[in-house]
Design a protein around this motif. Structure first.
Motif, short mmCIF file in Angstrom:
data_model
loop_
_atom_site.label_atom_id
_atom_site.label_comp_id
_atom_site.label_asym_id
_atom_site.label_seq_id
_atom_site.Cartn_x
_atom_site.Cartn_y
_atom_site.Cartn_z
N ASP A 212 46.87 45.35 17.86
CA ASP A 212 47.38 46.43 18.71
C ASP A 212 48.13 45.82 19.91
O ASP A 212 48.03 44.60 20.16
CB ASP A 212 46.19 47.26 19.19
N LYS A 214 48.28 47.02 23.85
CA LYS A 214 47.73 48.10 24.67
C LYS A 214 48.56 48.44 25.91
O LYS A 214 48.50 49.56 26.39
CB LYS A 214 46.31 47.76 25.10
N GLY A 226 46.90 53.98 24.84
CA GLY A 226 46.14 54.00 23.59
C GLY A 226 46.62 52.93 22.62
O GLY A 226 45.90 52.56 21.70
N TYR A 269 34.60 50.12 14.36
CA TYR A 269 35.74 49.32 14.83
C TYR A 269 35.16 48.37 15.85
O TYR A 269 34.57 48.80 16.84
CB TYR A 269 36.73 50.30 15.39
N ASN A 285 33.81 50.74 18.63
CA ASN A 285 34.29 52.11 18.54
C ASN A 285 33.80 52.64 17.21
O ASN A 285 33.60 51.87 16.27
CB ASN A 285 35.82 52.18 18.62
N ARG A 287 35.21 54.74 15.02
CA ARG A 287 36.27 55.42 14.28
C ARG A 287 37.39 54.42 14.08
O ARG A 287 37.34 53.30 14.60
CB ARG A 287 36.73 56.62 15.10
N GLY A 289 41.23 52.86 14.60
CA GLY A 289 42.08 52.70 15.78
C GLY A 289 43.42 53.36 15.57
O GLY A 289 43.91 53.50 14.45
N ASP A 290 44.01 53.76 16.67
CA ASP A 290 45.36 54.31 16.66
C ASP A 290 46.17 53.48 17.63
O ASP A 290 45.83 53.48 18.83
CB ASP A 290 45.29 55.78 17.10
N PRO A 291 47.13 52.69 17.26
CA PRO A 291 47.95 52.75 16.06
C PRO A 291 47.64 51.72 14.96
O PRO A 291 48.50 51.51 14.10
CB PRO A 291 49.34 52.46 16.63
N GLU A 292 46.44 51.12 14.94
CA GLU A 292 46.18 50.13 13.88
C GLU A 292 46.15 50.77 12.49
O GLU A 292 46.63 50.20 11.51
CB GLU A 292 44.85 49.41 14.15
N1 GLY Z 1 44.22 51.24 19.48
C1 GLY Z 1 43.06 51.29 20.24
C2 GLY Z 1 42.16 52.40 19.94
O1 GLY Z 1 42.36 53.16 19.00
O2 GLY Z 1 41.18 52.55 20.65
#
Ligand code: GLY
Ligand code: AMP
Length: 419
Positions: A212, A214, A226, A269, A285, A287, A289-292
């Motif tokens: 990512d 950030k 994000g 995650y 985390n 869930r 990741g966004d944008p992974e």
């Molecule tokens: N890309 C970081 C997140 O989803 O927390």
């Protein structure tokens, strides 16, 4: 499985676009619904459903009425608020941790206690309810020191204070803003990685690695966001370091989840830093990741439906097969993101182009007349045998757009030697 089934994805962003898209490609799936989803998802056959992700009762009613086989939960807030517990209580299957397990993301303190209890390597740390005690002990972590708010903060609750004075001011500011508890941590040095682990009760599969970006602006400058872009695989990560991350971090984590009777069916995650002393976890985390996700899932050759379906029933999950072709993506964000993003700007229509995919996130309106609906609007993606070629295609496409009220980073992948 002979018959095709319907599935539901909860969420609305680029991550949910990628999950829903991948599931819609499965031979087992008739229709993917996404609540609330976004209009861009219709470009890949996914049907948005106008139910808010916080309306658990509405989502449960929809899942029952539309014979949904199971529901994949995208965002962390609903997991922390117990969406999976509510689905289970209604006799429905949902992929994601229960509220108890979601505390691994919802509370830094909870996560650190878990790591201590089960021997998962992490930074030296302590948590404080009291400003005076935090200030009194700040020196023992050295400088820079990492200061974290305890609860969910969307990536914005972490400050790396370079010196004592900044640290003390940050501690005061955080308590003054109403935080009940802060965590102080030693600042780890080394490259940062995220691992995405798909879990059934006691078994796991490792998804492809992605990086990512950030910070908002080029050169890793500007505020934390994000995430502004990502790519997969990571040429800079050796197979040996990857193995250490699995053996030293994933294995004890999964053992802890079993020992603690979490019955975790979902994604974990793991954010970690590869220090000279080995990998150390900086966060969990619960869930994707966004944008992974947007660059990981296109590379997954294993059927995502089969993986999740097996995980939910505690059947043996299929092995992970990965397309060797690389995937590269850059986020197009609204001017002003993350602090004060422009809202409602006219985006028009995004042209189709050979080898380019668009993962839509915060857009509304019609496909030929889209409008911005907040921070990260969409991600431009390309997949190619060479990461450099995928990079070049994405930047060529972005260079041809005329979107004055938007911006993007120009240096995604620089750390992998791309330019
Ligand atoms: N890309 C970081 C997140 O989803 O927390
Ligand atoms: P988090 O919300 O815990 O992911 O923290 C946000 C960012 O702060 C991470 O992505 C890291 O870049 C950085 N960070 C968090 N904890 C540490 C640490 N102990 N040492 C160094 N950097 C950290």
């Amino acid at each position: 499985m002979a018959e095709q089934v319907n599935v539901l994805v909860v969420g609305e962003g680029g991550r949910e676009f990628a999950i829903a898209h991948k599931l819609q490609q499965s031979k087992h799936v008739k229709q993917v619904y996404c609540a609330p989803g976004n209009v861009g998802m219709t470009t890949v056959g996914v049907q948005p459903v106008a139910i808010a992700e916080t309306d658990f009762a509405g989502l449960i009613k929809f899942a029952k009425e539309h014979q949904v086989a199971w529901t994949f939960i995208g965002p962390e807030d609903c997991l922390v608020d117990g969406i999976v517990d509510d689905f289970r209580a209604a006799g429905l299957k949902a992929f994601g941790p229960t509220a108890r397990a979601a505390q691994l993301e919802g509370s830094k303190d909870y996560a650190l206690n878990f790591m201590n209890q089960y021997g998962v390597p992490t930074a030296r740390h302590a948590s404080y309810r009291d400003q005076t005690a935090a200030i009194k002990h700040v020196d023992q972590f050295g400088f820079p020191v990492v200061i974290k708010e305890n609860g969910l903060a969307g990536g914005k609750g972490v400050v790396i204070a370079q010196d004592r004075q900044t640290a003390i001011q940050t501690i005061k500011d955080m308590f003054a803003s109403g935080q009940a508890r802060l965590v102080l941590e030693e600042c780890l040095q080394g490259p940062e990685y995220s691992m995405f682990v798909l879990l059934s009760d006691g078994h796991y599969r490792i998804l492809p690695m992605a990086q990512d970006h950030k910070r908002a602006y080029d050169g890793d400058r500007g505020p934390n966001t994000g995430g502004m872009g990502s790519y997969s695989p990571l040429p800079q990560l050796s197979a040996q370091d990857h193995r250490r991350m699995i053996d030293e971090v994933v294995v004890p984590t999964v053992k802890g989840l079993v020992a603690g009777e979490y019955h975790y069916h979902g994604i974990l995650y793991i954010g970690l830093i590869m220090t000279v002393d080995g990998p150390k976890v900086i966060e969990y985390n619960v869930r994707l990741g966004d944008p992974e996700t947007q660059v990981i899932l296109p590379r997954l050759k294993t059927d995502l439906f089969e993986l999740v379906d097996a995980a939910l029933d505690d059947r043996a999950m299929p092995a992970i097969e990965v397309d060797p072709a690389a995937c590269f993506g850059v986020v197009l964000a609204s001017q002003g993101y993350p602090k004060k993003p422009v809202h409602g700007q006219d985006l028009g229509k995004f042209p189709t182009a050979d080898g380019i995919e668009i993962a839509y996130a915060n857009v509304n309106g019609k496909l030929d007349d889209l409008h911005g609906a907040g921070g990260r609007l969409l991600m431009v993606l390309a997949q190619s045998a060479s990461l450099q070629d995928a990079h070049d295609r994405v930047y060529h496409y972005l260079g041809q757009l005329d979107e004055p009220e938007c911006f993007y980073r120009h240096d995604i992948g620089a750390k992998a030697g791309l330019k």
